[in-house]
Design a protein around this motif. Sequence first.
Motif, PDB file in Angstrom:
ATOM      1  N   VAL A   1      -5.649  -5.705 -12.113  1.00 11.07           N
ATOM      2  CA  VAL A   1      -5.199  -5.971 -10.747  1.00 11.07           C
ATOM      3  C   VAL A   1      -3.685  -6.139 -10.710  1.00 11.07           C
ATOM      4  O   VAL A   1      -3.091  -6.761 -11.596  1.00 11.07           O
ATOM      5  N   ALA A   2      -3.088  -5.563  -9.675  1.00 12.39           N
ATOM      6  CA  ALA A   2      -1.637  -5.670  -9.478  1.00 12.39           C
ATOM      7  C   ALA A   2      -1.394  -6.466  -8.202  1.00 12.39           C
ATOM      8  O   ALA A   2      -1.439  -5.914  -7.103  1.00 12.39           O
TER       9      ALA A   2
ATOM     10  N   ALA B   1       0.125  -8.397  -5.013  1.00 15.87           N
ATOM     11  CA  ALA B   1       1.241  -8.134  -4.100  1.00 15.87           C
ATOM     12  C   ALA B   1       1.100  -9.093  -2.933  1.00 15.87           C
ATOM     13  O   ALA B   1       0.118  -9.022  -2.194  1.00 15.87           O
TER      14      ALA B   1
ATOM     15  N   MET C   1       4.680  -6.231  -5.791  1.00 17.38           N
ATOM     16  CA  MET C   1       3.862  -5.390  -6.668  1.00 17.38           C
ATOM     17  C   MET C   1       4.796  -4.593  -7.580  1.00 17.38           C
ATOM     18  O   MET C   1       5.890  -4.192  -7.158  1.00 17.38           O
TER      19      MET C   1
ATOM     20  N   PRO D   1       2.900 -10.052 -10.989  1.00 18.85           N
ATOM     21  CA  PRO D   1       3.809  -9.316 -10.108  1.00 18.85           C
ATOM     22  C   PRO D   1       5.257  -9.433 -10.575  1.00 18.85           C
ATOM     23  O   PRO D   1       5.564 -10.218 -11.466  1.00 18.85           O
TER      24      PRO D   1
ATOM     25  N   SER E   1       1.178   2.648  -3.291  1.00 17.96           N
ATOM     26  CA  SER E   1      -0.037   3.182  -3.911  1.00 17.96           C
ATOM     27  C   SER E   1      -0.109   4.702  -3.769  1.00 17.96           C
ATOM     28  O   SER E   1      -0.745   5.373  -4.583  1.00 17.96           O
TER      29      SER E   1
ATOM     30  N   CYS F   1       0.833  -1.216   0.000  1.00 23.13           N
ATOM     31  CA  CYS F   1       0.000   0.000   0.000  1.00 23.13           C
ATOM     32  C   CYS F   1       0.865   1.264   0.000  1.00 23.13           C
ATOM     33  O   CYS F   1       0.443   2.305  -0.495  1.00 23.13           O
TER      34      CYS F   1
ATOM     35  N   LEU G   1      -8.522  -0.102 -11.121  1.00 20.89           N
ATOM     36  CA  LEU G   1      -7.204  -0.713 -10.904  1.00 20.89           C
ATOM     37  C   LEU G   1      -7.092  -1.055  -9.425  1.00 20.89           C
ATOM     38  O   LEU G   1      -7.202  -0.158  -8.580  1.00 20.89           O
TER      39      LEU G   1
ATOM     40  N   LEU H   1       1.756   5.856  -6.550  1.00 23.05           N
ATOM     41  CA  LEU H   1       0.996   5.529  -7.766  1.00 23.05           C
ATOM     42  C   LEU H   1      -0.063   6.599  -8.055  1.00 23.05           C
ATOM     43  O   LEU H   1      -0.235   7.011  -9.210  1.00 23.05           O
TER      44      LEU H   1
ATOM     45  N   LEU I   1       3.453   0.673 -12.999  1.00 24.42           N
ATOM     46  CA  LEU I   1       1.993   0.519 -13.064  1.00 24.42           C
ATOM     47  C   LEU I   1       1.364   1.640 -13.877  1.00 24.42           C
ATOM     48  O   LEU I   1       0.423   1.425 -14.641  1.00 24.42           O
TER      49      LEU I   1
ATOM     50  N   ALA J   1      -4.623  -2.062  -6.679  1.00 27.02           N
ATOM     51  CA  ALA J   1      -3.181  -2.115  -6.447  1.00 27.02           C
ATOM     52  C   ALA J   1      -2.884  -1.575  -5.049  1.00 27.02           C
ATOM     53  O   ALA J   1      -3.040  -0.376  -4.849  1.00 27.02           O
ATOM     54  N   PRO J   2      -2.492  -2.392  -4.123  1.00 24.46           N
ATOM     55  CA  PRO J   2      -2.212  -3.820  -4.276  1.00 24.46           C
ATOM     56  C   PRO J   2      -3.475  -4.678  -4.245  1.00 24.46           C
ATOM     57  O   PRO J   2      -4.449  -4.328  -3.594  1.00 24.46           O
TER      58      PRO J   2
END
Length: 413
Positions: free
Chosen positions: A127-128, A130, A173, A158, A25, A22, A90, A28, A179, A92-93
């Motif tokens: 989806v990513a 992790a 991730m 991953p 993210s 996280c 999306l 991200l 990403l 992620a994670p």
Amino acid sequence: MSTPPALQGKHLVLGLSGGIACYKSAELVRELVRAGATVQVVMTEAAAQFITPVTMQALSGRPVFSSQWDARQPNNMAHIDLTREASAVLVAPASADFIARLALGRADELLGLLCLARPLQTCPLLVAPAMNREMWAHPATQRNVAQIVADGATVLGPAAGDQACGEVGDGRMLEATELCDEMIAFFQPKRLAGRSVLMTAGPTFEAIDPVRGITNHSSGKMGFAVARAAAEAGARVTLVTGPVHLPTPRGVRRIDVVSALQMLDAVLPEAPQHDIFVATAAVADWRPATSAEHKIKKDGSGRPPALAFAENPDILATVARLPADRRPWCVGFAAESHDLVRHAREKLERKGVPLIVANLGPATFGRDDNSLLLVDAAGERELPRADKLSLARQLVAEIAARLPPAQARASAA
Ligand code: C5P
């Protein structure tokens, strides 16, 4: 001249499920916003154990949603409303547990619920994953991943590497920038789906002795941008590159070479395996006829050593002369200092290629932007000054439009 950011006009729902990734993210969100997207963050209860909704709200500029009982939505239907305007969701994670929930179609918390309630046709799910490598490798997880892919999800990563738990393996991730690049690629039109592209890029280095050589100022940026754009457009891409300081675009197979002869040796066996050949490399025209085994020393005479040169093979012209059944559709570049059109036309004829992309050498080497002039039998077309990646995407579209159907060989064969 300024091109809009790649995710301009895209509205993304970014879902966070519980996992140490996280922390990535947060970065991200910044990357996605920098790329022009608007981002609505949705977090599971577990995600909030790893990063606060306050951080995600501040970075996205929107209040975070984490419960389906959130009364802020006037109709109290966050699970419906959040995806109706979204270009994609999306996650992620995506934890092992969340992927399992997706595979089952569970809907007992907001993020799973909105994934289930999203319009399948207009709002794709990415989806990513992790998680710890053992969790990733577990047959249950692999079964769940296969199920969500069969249901239409796109799985990003991953990656392999060091894990927060101290172990090393698959399950990390992807990084925020990776990403974001994947999202940008996802939205590009797949104009070269099923096609394959072979490219040359960068300068070559022709050794004089073990410590010296002849090279040029080509940075490889334009070639790497074309390789990235071709991969984004769905092509299988092989990039043969001289010495450059550039990261390999995601999904591109890279072959490093140094000299023109090595470049030719790398290109020739690959050429018949590809539909398209784009030669962006600034290949040295000449190489020292011999490369000294030891460093050439001053001999005190005041006279420089006499260097003899041999002409390098023309890689593009060699590929363009392959028999038709082994010849990819060839695109050449021409870096000129003047008389762009005349020189480009000459090159079209001399090298026997259907398309030459001309630019002014001093105005492009090492720079991040450029302008291109496309010259073919039908005429000329200018692609006005823009950043090299935007130009590369336009060039890919131009190539795709010109590609004869007869060239649609089984590229993956
Ligand atoms: O002849 P000139 O170097 O100007 O041609 C440029 C084009 O030909 C570029 O596409 C370049 O990559 C390619 N080329 C090549 N091998 C050479 C010289 C140029 O593939 N030896």
